[in-house]
Design an enzyme around this catalytic site. Structure first.
Site, short mmCIF file in Angstrom:
data_model
loop_
_atom_site.label_atom_id
_atom_site.label_comp_id
_atom_site.label_asym_id
_atom_site.label_seq_id
_atom_site.Cartn_x
_atom_site.Cartn_y
_atom_site.Cartn_z
N HIS A 119 0.94 -1.17 -0.11
CA HIS A 119 0.07 -0.08 0.01
C HIS A 119 0.86 1.31 0.03
CE1 HIS A 119 -3.26 2.74 1.09
NE2 HIS A 119 -2.45 3.15 2.16
N HIS A 122 -3.22 7.19 -1.65
CA HIS A 122 -4.49 7.45 -2.76
C HIS A 122 -4.23 8.31 -3.84
CE1 HIS A 122 -6.15 5.47 0.99
NE2 HIS A 122 -7.16 4.97 0.11
N ASP A 126 -7.52 16.29 -7.56
CA ASP A 126 -7.43 17.65 -7.38
C ASP A 126 -5.95 18.10 -7.43
OD1 ASP A 126 -6.30 16.40 -5.14
OD2 ASP A 126 -7.59 17.58 -3.76
N ARG A 134 -3.21 13.99 -8.11
CA ARG A 134 -2.69 13.96 -6.61
C ARG A 134 -2.47 12.65 -6.13
NH1 ARG A 134 -4.29 15.08 -1.34
NH2 ARG A 134 -6.40 15.54 -1.98
N CYS A 136 -1.24 10.89 -3.29
CA CYS A 136 -0.92 11.21 -1.90
C CYS A 136 -0.49 9.97 -1.28
CB CYS A 136 -2.21 11.82 -1.14
SG CYS A 136 -2.19 12.23 0.58
#
Ligand SMILES: [Zn+2]
Length: 147
Positions: A119, A122, A126, A134, A136
């Protein structure tokens, strides 16, 4: 089962597919520190402004903490003001897997390393141009290599 989103095939639900790099929990624990293990292998999220890369601007590449695959370049990193390292694109679209994440009462798109399934964070819509995306990313999921 999948859905096409912005031209990218999304895997709906955790398919637990066969990643190239496969390790047991014990092997991951031996390799990663506790925070890295929780983020990369259990999709935990580090607290904003707590990781080592949110305010890190040196030139180089950011690699997957699980398998070392290069994921992001420093020249695609930008200050999103959110307290996590943010990038407008990965080194290429193949290194990232996108999965619909319906946890916490939200519908988000999780991003994972496509090689080992770790992982990363996300992706949101935007971000700045040229992609408008983006990424993140948790600092704990990546490792910086200077240029
Ligand atoms: Zn990886």
């Amino acid at each position: 089962m999948g859905a096409v989103h912005r031209g990218v095939l999304l895997i709906v639900n955790d398919a637990k597919r066969g990643y190239t790099v496969q390790k047991t929990d014990a092997e991951w624990k031996a390799q990663l520190d506790p925070m890295q293990f929780e983020v990369a292998r259990h999709a935990a999220t580090e607290r904003p402004f707590s990781g080592k890369y949110w305010d890190h601007w040196n030139e180089g590449q950011y690699h997957c903490i699980g398998c070392g695959t290069p994921l992001f370049k420093s020249d695609t990193k930008f200050d999103a003001g959110c307290g996590w390292p943010s990038y407008f694109e990965p080194v290429n679209s193949e290194v990232i897997e996108r999965i619909v994440d319906k946890s916490h009462g939200m519908v988000r798109v999780e991003v994972r390393c496509n090689n080992c399934g770790s992982h990363l964070g996300h992706v949101f819509e935007d971000g700045p141009q040229p992609t408008g995306e983006r990424f993140c990313i948790n600092s704990a999921a990546i490792d910086f290599a200077p240029k």
